[in-house]
Enzyme design. Sequence first.
Site, PDB file in Angstrom:
ATOM      1  N   HIS A 190      34.308  36.158  31.600  1.00 32.05           N
ATOM      2  CA  HIS A 190      35.148  35.587  32.658  1.00 32.05           C
ATOM      3  C   HIS A 190      35.714  34.243  32.217  1.00 32.05           C
ATOM      4  O   HIS A 190      35.295  33.187  32.689  1.00 32.05           O
ATOM      5  CB  HIS A 190      34.363  35.452  33.961  1.00 32.05           C
ATOM      6  CG  HIS A 190      34.125  36.775  34.639  1.00 32.05           C
ATOM      7  ND1 HIS A 190      32.945  37.446  34.568  1.00 32.05           N
ATOM      8  CD2 HIS A 190      34.966  37.551  35.392  1.00 32.05           C
ATOM      9  CE1 HIS A 190      33.047  38.581  35.250  1.00 32.05           C
ATOM     10  NE2 HIS A 190      34.256  38.672  35.762  1.00 32.05           N
ATOM     11  N   HIS A 194      40.454  36.565  29.939  1.00 30.14           N
ATOM     12  CA  HIS A 194      40.424  37.572  31.009  1.00 30.14           C
ATOM     13  C   HIS A 194      41.547  37.288  32.013  1.00 30.14           C
ATOM     14  O   HIS A 194      42.240  38.212  32.453  1.00 30.14           O
ATOM     15  CB  HIS A 194      39.049  37.563  31.694  1.00 30.14           C
ATOM     16  CG  HIS A 194      38.984  38.408  32.929  1.00 30.14           C
ATOM     17  ND1 HIS A 194      39.142  39.780  32.913  1.00 30.14           N
ATOM     18  CD2 HIS A 194      38.812  38.079  34.242  1.00 30.14           C
ATOM     19  CE1 HIS A 194      39.059  40.251  34.149  1.00 30.14           C
ATOM     20  NE2 HIS A 194      38.859  39.240  34.977  1.00 30.14           N
ATOM     21  N   HIS A 230      42.679  34.319  39.740  1.00 32.25           N
ATOM     22  CA  HIS A 230      41.727  35.170  40.474  1.00 32.25           C
ATOM     23  C   HIS A 230      40.254  34.960  40.110  1.00 32.25           C
ATOM     24  O   HIS A 230      39.386  35.268  40.923  1.00 32.25           O
ATOM     25  CB  HIS A 230      42.095  36.657  40.351  1.00 32.25           C
ATOM     26  CG  HIS A 230      41.520  37.317  39.138  1.00 32.25           C
ATOM     27  ND1 HIS A 230      42.067  37.189  37.882  1.00 32.25           N
ATOM     28  CD2 HIS A 230      40.402  38.075  38.983  1.00 32.25           C
ATOM     29  CE1 HIS A 230      41.328  37.848  37.027  1.00 32.25           C
ATOM     30  NE2 HIS A 230      40.297  38.402  37.654  1.00 32.25           N
TER      31      HIS A 230
HETATM   32  P1  AMP Z   1      35.916  40.326  38.093  1.00 31.75           P
HETATM   33  O1  AMP Z   1      34.497  39.891  38.074  1.00 31.75           O
HETATM   34  O2  AMP Z   1      36.756  39.808  39.239  1.00 31.75           O
HETATM   35  O3  AMP Z   1      36.615  40.169  36.778  1.00 31.75           O
HETATM   36  O4  AMP Z   1      35.828  41.892  38.348  1.00 31.75           O
HETATM   37  C1  AMP Z   1      35.514  42.784  37.309  1.00 31.75           C
HETATM   38  C2  AMP Z   1      34.142  43.364  37.559  1.00 31.75           C
HETATM   39  O5  AMP Z   1      34.173  44.746  37.184  1.00 31.75           O
HETATM   40  C3  AMP Z   1      33.071  42.751  36.674  1.00 31.75           C
HETATM   41  O6  AMP Z   1      32.502  41.601  37.223  1.00 31.75           O
HETATM   42  C4  AMP Z   1      32.090  43.894  36.576  1.00 31.75           C
HETATM   43  O7  AMP Z   1      31.292  43.975  37.725  1.00 31.75           O
HETATM   44  C5  AMP Z   1      32.979  45.104  36.562  1.00 31.75           C
HETATM   45  N1  AMP Z   1      33.290  45.518  35.182  1.00 31.75           N
HETATM   46  C6  AMP Z   1      34.407  45.245  34.444  1.00 31.75           C
HETATM   47  N2  AMP Z   1      34.303  45.802  33.219  1.00 31.75           N
HETATM   48  C7  AMP Z   1      33.131  46.448  33.189  1.00 31.75           C
HETATM   49  C8  AMP Z   1      32.449  47.214  32.203  1.00 31.75           C
HETATM   50  N3  AMP Z   1      32.971  47.458  30.998  1.00 31.75           N
HETATM   51  N4  AMP Z   1      31.252  47.677  32.537  1.00 31.75           N
HETATM   52  C9  AMP Z   1      30.713  47.451  33.729  1.00 31.75           C
HETATM   53  N5  AMP Z   1      31.293  46.749  34.704  1.00 31.75           N
HETATM   54  C10 AMP Z   1      32.480  46.268  34.447  1.00 31.75           C
HETATM   55 ZN    ZN Z   2      38.476  39.271  37.027  1.00 31.77          ZN
END
Ligand code: AMP
Ligand code: ZN
Length: 489
Positions: A190, A194, A230
């Site tokens: 993060h 990203h 975001h």
């Molecule tokens: P954000 O945290 O707003 O970026 O939302 C993306 C969320 O999706 C992450 O925090 C994870 O919970 C989930 N996520 C994204 N990529 C993966 C992955 N490769 N494996 C498991 N969870 C994922």
């Molecule tokens: Zn995100």
Amino acid sequence: MLLKCSKRCTLTRPNLQWRASSQPQPWCLAFLFHLIWCRVIHRRLADEDDELSEVQPDAVPPEVREWLASTFTRQLATAKRKSDEKPKFRSVAHAIRAGIFVDRIYRRVTSTALMQFPQDVVRVLKTLDEWSFDVFALHEASAGAPVKYLGYELLNRYGMIHKFKVPPTILENFLSRIEEGYCKFHNPYHNNLHAADVAQTVHYMLCQTGLMNWLSDLEIFATLVAAVVHDYEHTGTTNNFHVMSGSETALLYNDRAVLENHHISAAFRLMRDEECNILQNLSRDEFREFRTLVIDMVLATDMSFHFQQLKNMRSLLSLAEPTIDKSKATSLVLHCCDISHPAKRWDLHHRWTMSLLDEFFLQGDKERDLGLPFSPLCDRNNTLVAESQIGFIEFIVEPSMGVCADMLECILGPLHSSAKNSTSTAGSEPINEENAGSEPSNKFKIRKPWIACLSDNKKIWKEQAAKDAEARAKQDEEESADPQPVTEE
Ligand code: AMP
Ligand code: ZN
């Protein structure tokens, strides 16, 4: 007489007592409210359970199912786990424009040299419109400032700098400060990369599907800014971790959408600084609309709303004449872009996955140090990586991209047909048509480059899962053949 809520809920205090002989008390009313509230909440959770029940118990390992439930619904987010448990078109002009948007995508009005872009950045940005854009290459070319250049480029390309009179130096300051916020906690996943990745993917959805033609300038502006901010000042830990560890932020936001509330609040706070106020020339009404849109979009990136969001959009799309709200549409697009890396080229997806797991494992280390139970996928010694990725692709990313594509085709279909009718006499090229197989040829279809990537990536993870299972079986065999001697304490 003892009244008890029939749901074994922990939402409010369930042990309210009522004596039949006594006068009605305020708490009687409270209890009635409690029962109604419970019905609503349990119905909602049951809906989510229905969705999750599509995840067949034997299709994924229990650990993966538990992670899906705790991350993408509100079911287990704060539940304690026992240690031994397994875990409308605005005008005809808009429609006509839709017919030529492929060639004339951008409403960049000025070619005045604004911010200086290094040559390497200009080179990488030539591929900005591609689905599998290499944001890692941009990171390198920009000496670690992808948000600054990508954010600036996008806002300029869509004509936002001109339209909303954003002073160029103010925009540069704003983007640099946002970039710094993303780097504050040195997160493996993060971080500023990203943010840039999600903003670029949103740009793909806006320009390559034609979505930009359905949105007003202000809505485009809000969507791009929402994508950029975001995850601003993300701590590298999940909402669940904030809640379980009782962080200041969890306290501030009462355990609800803790991080998302912070990202929005901190970004708007930054924009109050005159040096970073990119909204300074918006009218009062524009500001209010912009703010509402950004808040809606960023709050909808909270993964615990995932199943509900998809279910709501599916039921809307099943209506004979769906009316899709702009904010709901852009929110779903942002949510999908946020989880889109498994739908990109393998090398990019693999890199993102490793970074996210690094971040999850660092959280697991903190959980161990704090004596908290491991969150799913956070125990570095007990995480089924390939299986969890297959589960994530099959049960989260593929359905999301499917609903998002259906929504875009529903929104853009009529725009496409009026553009076709208006432009057929003008002799313009038809837009963006890739009719697959048996679909009627007049049905508008968007390009879906993610389908092939998802299928390729899933195949690779499946091969990996088989290899991992083999290695585990071999190890178990070796251990049972050569048991460790029991040492007396
Ligand atoms: P954000 O945290 O707003 O970026 O939302 C993306 C969320 O999706 C992450 O925090 C994870 O919970 C989930 N996520 C994204 N990529 C993966 C992955 N490769 N494996 C498991 N969870 C994922
Ligand atoms: Zn995100």
